[in-house]
Design a protein around this motif. Structure first.
Motif, PDB file in Angstrom:
ATOM      1  N   ASN A 110      43.702   9.838  36.729  1.00 31.21           N
ATOM      2  CA  ASN A 110      44.528   9.026  35.845  1.00 31.21           C
ATOM      3  C   ASN A 110      44.110   7.563  35.971  1.00 31.21           C
ATOM      4  OD1 ASN A 110      46.065   7.865  38.134  1.00 31.21           O
ATOM      5  ND2 ASN A 110      46.955   9.928  38.259  1.00 31.21           N
ATOM      6  N   ALA A 111      44.703   6.713  35.143  1.00 26.64           N
ATOM      7  CA  ALA A 111      44.312   5.303  35.120  1.00 26.64           C
ATOM      8  C   ALA A 111      44.675   4.593  36.418  1.00 26.64           C
ATOM      9  CB  ALA A 111      44.974   4.614  33.935  1.00 26.64           C
ATOM     10  N   ALA A 112      45.810   4.949  37.018  1.00 23.69           N
ATOM     11  CA  ALA A 112      46.224   4.297  38.266  1.00 23.69           C
ATOM     12  C   ALA A 112      45.210   4.553  39.377  1.00 23.69           C
ATOM     13  CB  ALA A 112      47.610   4.790  38.677  1.00 23.69           C
ATOM     14  N   GLU A 113      44.734   5.798  39.486  1.00 24.10           N
ATOM     15  CA  GLU A 113      43.712   6.114  40.480  1.00 24.10           C
ATOM     16  C   GLU A 113      42.423   5.345  40.207  1.00 24.10           C
ATOM     17  OE1 GLU A 113      42.923  10.242  40.966  1.00 24.10           O
ATOM     18  OE2 GLU A 113      44.992  10.772  41.465  1.00 24.10           O
ATOM     19  N   ALA A 114      42.079   5.216  38.938  1.00 25.60           N
ATOM     20  CA  ALA A 114      40.869   4.480  38.576  1.00 25.60           C
ATOM     21  C   ALA A 114      40.976   3.011  38.992  1.00 25.60           C
ATOM     22  CB  ALA A 114      40.620   4.591  37.073  1.00 25.60           C
ATOM     23  N   LEU A 115      42.127   2.411  38.760  1.00 26.51           N
ATOM     24  CA  LEU A 115      42.316   1.014  39.144  1.00 26.51           C
ATOM     25  C   LEU A 115      42.259   0.851  40.656  1.00 26.51           C
ATOM     26  CD1 LEU A 115      45.121   0.000  36.619  1.00 26.51           C
ATOM     27  CD2 LEU A 115      42.741  -0.786  36.627  1.00 26.51           C
ATOM     28  N   ASP A 116      42.787   1.833  41.401  1.00 18.89           N
ATOM     29  CA  ASP A 116      42.698   1.772  42.867  1.00 18.89           C
ATOM     30  C   ASP A 116      41.246   1.748  43.321  1.00 18.89           C
ATOM     31  OD1 ASP A 116      45.434   1.734  43.163  1.00 18.89           O
ATOM     32  OD2 ASP A 116      45.611   3.899  43.545  1.00 18.89           O
ATOM     33  N   VAL A 117      40.396   2.564  42.685  1.00 18.22           N
ATOM     34  CA  VAL A 117      38.972   2.589  43.033  1.00 18.22           C
ATOM     35  C   VAL A 117      38.331   1.233  42.755  1.00 18.22           C
ATOM     36  CG1 VAL A 117      36.736   3.604  42.471  1.00 18.22           C
ATOM     37  CG2 VAL A 117      38.747   5.078  42.676  1.00 18.22           C
ATOM     38  N   LEU A 118      38.642   0.663  41.597  1.00 21.35           N
ATOM     39  CA  LEU A 118      38.051  -0.616  41.214  1.00 21.35           C
ATOM     40  C   LEU A 118      38.543  -1.749  42.104  1.00 21.35           C
ATOM     41  CD1 LEU A 118      38.365  -0.049  37.396  1.00 21.35           C
ATOM     42  CD2 LEU A 118      36.211  -0.559  38.532  1.00 21.35           C
ATOM     43  N   ILE A 119      39.830  -1.753  42.386  1.00 21.47           N
ATOM     44  CA  ILE A 119      40.397  -2.810  43.225  1.00 21.47           C
ATOM     45  C   ILE A 119      39.865  -2.711  44.651  1.00 21.47           C
ATOM     46  CG2 ILE A 119      42.560  -3.654  44.257  1.00 21.47           C
ATOM     47  CD1 ILE A 119      43.948  -2.813  41.616  1.00 21.47           C
ATOM     48  N   GLY A 120      39.663  -1.470  45.132  1.00 20.51           N
ATOM     49  CA  GLY A 120      39.153  -1.276  46.484  1.00 20.51           C
ATOM     50  C   GLY A 120      37.812  -1.943  46.720  1.00 20.51           C
ATOM     51  N   GLY A 121      36.982  -1.977  45.673  1.00 18.67           N
ATOM     52  CA  GLY A 121      35.719  -2.702  45.752  1.00 18.67           C
ATOM     53  C   GLY A 121      34.667  -2.085  46.642  1.00 18.67           C
ATOM     54  N   ALA A 122      34.866  -0.834  47.054  1.00 18.51           N
ATOM     55  CA  ALA A 122      33.879  -0.193  47.931  1.00 18.51           C
ATOM     56  C   ALA A 122      32.606   0.181  47.184  1.00 18.51           C
ATOM     57  CB  ALA A 122      34.488   1.047  48.578  1.00 18.51           C
TER      58      ALA A 122
END
Length: 380
Positions: A287-299
């Motif tokens: 979902n979009a929330a999981e996608a934003l977590d990946v992007l924000i994480g910056g790994a």
């Protein structure tokens, strides 16, 4: 007018229902089609199972086409133009057109050779052909001959249409022809000479709108008792290359990372396998929330976000807008099995982002990804 309004409302309701069915059906076709492609890779070319899988893939393509035609009569499509060989597209449509026409009417296909290419939305091109073929069928009673012909045409100065090179599609029936008093109204919306319940009056007006949207025009040759020919002129696109055919599927990537966002587990799994088989590193989000977590994480440095449009809570279009604002260097591609007003409600009608319609295959998604990654910075 009241009857036309009621009919329009009924068509809208049917279209909404069809859109929901098409979305789920297209997701199923994604899984079936991609699964067959992977199974083929495990077999020798001369394997009998290889041929069986080719038949299944052909059936997937036909099912996807039938789904698009189901929606075509009442839905506005997201315009996704491609470089198209008109002869090849018509050849792929002939079997379906024969089923559509039924017995008693012979279909003759005359191919122009060599024929120029055109830049059109394939789905809308198919809609134009189907609408004109149905119109020709209804113009003939009993037996008849329906001729589909392609040719090149060059128009000079002195016409109301722009001069230049065109590809011409001509569909001719052996019906009774169109009387002069009716001819001037044939492209009017809701105008029909068919009995009640036999036509919407939208077929030819839809043809006119689609062709005009692609920079072309329609001419009509007819005479009472002598049949009718509709000539569709589309601007030639000679010299342009079909990006999907130019893609090297063995080495199309350059070490990029793709964030895949899809809420349907089976579809996401299959899409992830397709992207990985092309050589990309793939991260998944349901979902979009999981996608934003990946992007924000910056790994990870995300090069492309490939996201479904219609997802719960946060849509793919909303995610795309957020990503574009916060990570402007990240490319975005939208995908969906929906069409028309369902996508409009999610803001996709403005085509701010590249769009790939489901079901797609390896070559189509590879072309879409390379298109955004290889675009000059001022075009991205």
């Amino acid at each position: 007018t009241e009857e036309q309004l009621r009919h329009s409302q009924k068509m809208e309701a049917i279209g909404l229902l069809a859109g929901g069915i098409a979305h789920d059906f297209n997701n199923l076709l994604m899984v079936i089609g991609c699964g067959c492609e992977f199974a083929k890779q495990c077999l020798e070319d001369d394997s009998s199972a290889h041929e069986d899988l080719d038949q299944v893939l052909s059936a997937v393509d036909r099912a996807a086409l039938l789904t698009r035609q189901l929606l075509a009569f009442s839905r506005r499509q997201v315009l996704c133009p491609e470089i198209v060989d008109l002869n090849k597209r018509l050849h792929d449509l002939i079997e379906m057109l024969n089923l559509l026409i039924g017995g008693g009417i012979e279909v003759k296909f005359v191919q122009g050779d060599p024929l120029g290419l055109v830049r059109v939305d394939p789905t809308q091109l198919e809609q134009v052909v189907v609408n004109l073929v149905v119109n020709a069928r209804d113009a003939m009673t009993g037996d008849g001959l329906l001729t589909i012909e392609t040719s090149n045409a060059t128009l000079g100065e002195g016409r109301k249409q722009p001069p230049g090179d065109y590809v011409r599609l001509s569909i001719t029936d052996t019906g009774s022809g169109i009387p002069p008093e009716i001819l001037e109204r044939i492209f009017d919306p809701f105008y029909t000479t068919k009995p009640e319940g036999k036509g919407t009056g939208l077929g030819l007006s839809t043809v006119y709108g689609i062709v005009e949207q692609h920079g072309g025009f329609v001419d009509v040759d007819t005479a009472p008792g002598a049949g009718t020919t509709f000539h569709v002129y589309l601007p030639a696109a000679d010299g342009e290359e079909d990006a999907s055919m130019a893609i090297d599927l063995e080495s199309p990537c350059d070490g990029e990372t793709i964030l895949l966002v899809e809420d349907e587990d089976a579809v996401r799994h299959m899409e992830s396998r397709v992207l990985a088989s092309l050589g990309y590193q793939v991260l998944e989000a349901s979902n979009a929330a999981e996608a934003l977590d990946v992007l924000i994480g910056g790994a990870f440095k995300i090069d492309v976000v490939l996201t479904d449009v219609c997802m719960p809570k946060i849509s793919g279009k909303q995610l795309a807008d957020d990503v574009s604002l916060r990570w402007p260097g990240t490319k975005i591609i939208l995908t969906s099995g929906y069409v028309g007003d369902t996508l409009d409600r999610h803001g996709v009608d403005d085509l701010a982002y590249p769009f790939v319609h489901k079901p797609f295959n390896r070559r189509q998604v590879a072309a879409a990804i390379r298109s955004v990654l290889d675009a000059p910075k001022d075009e991205s």
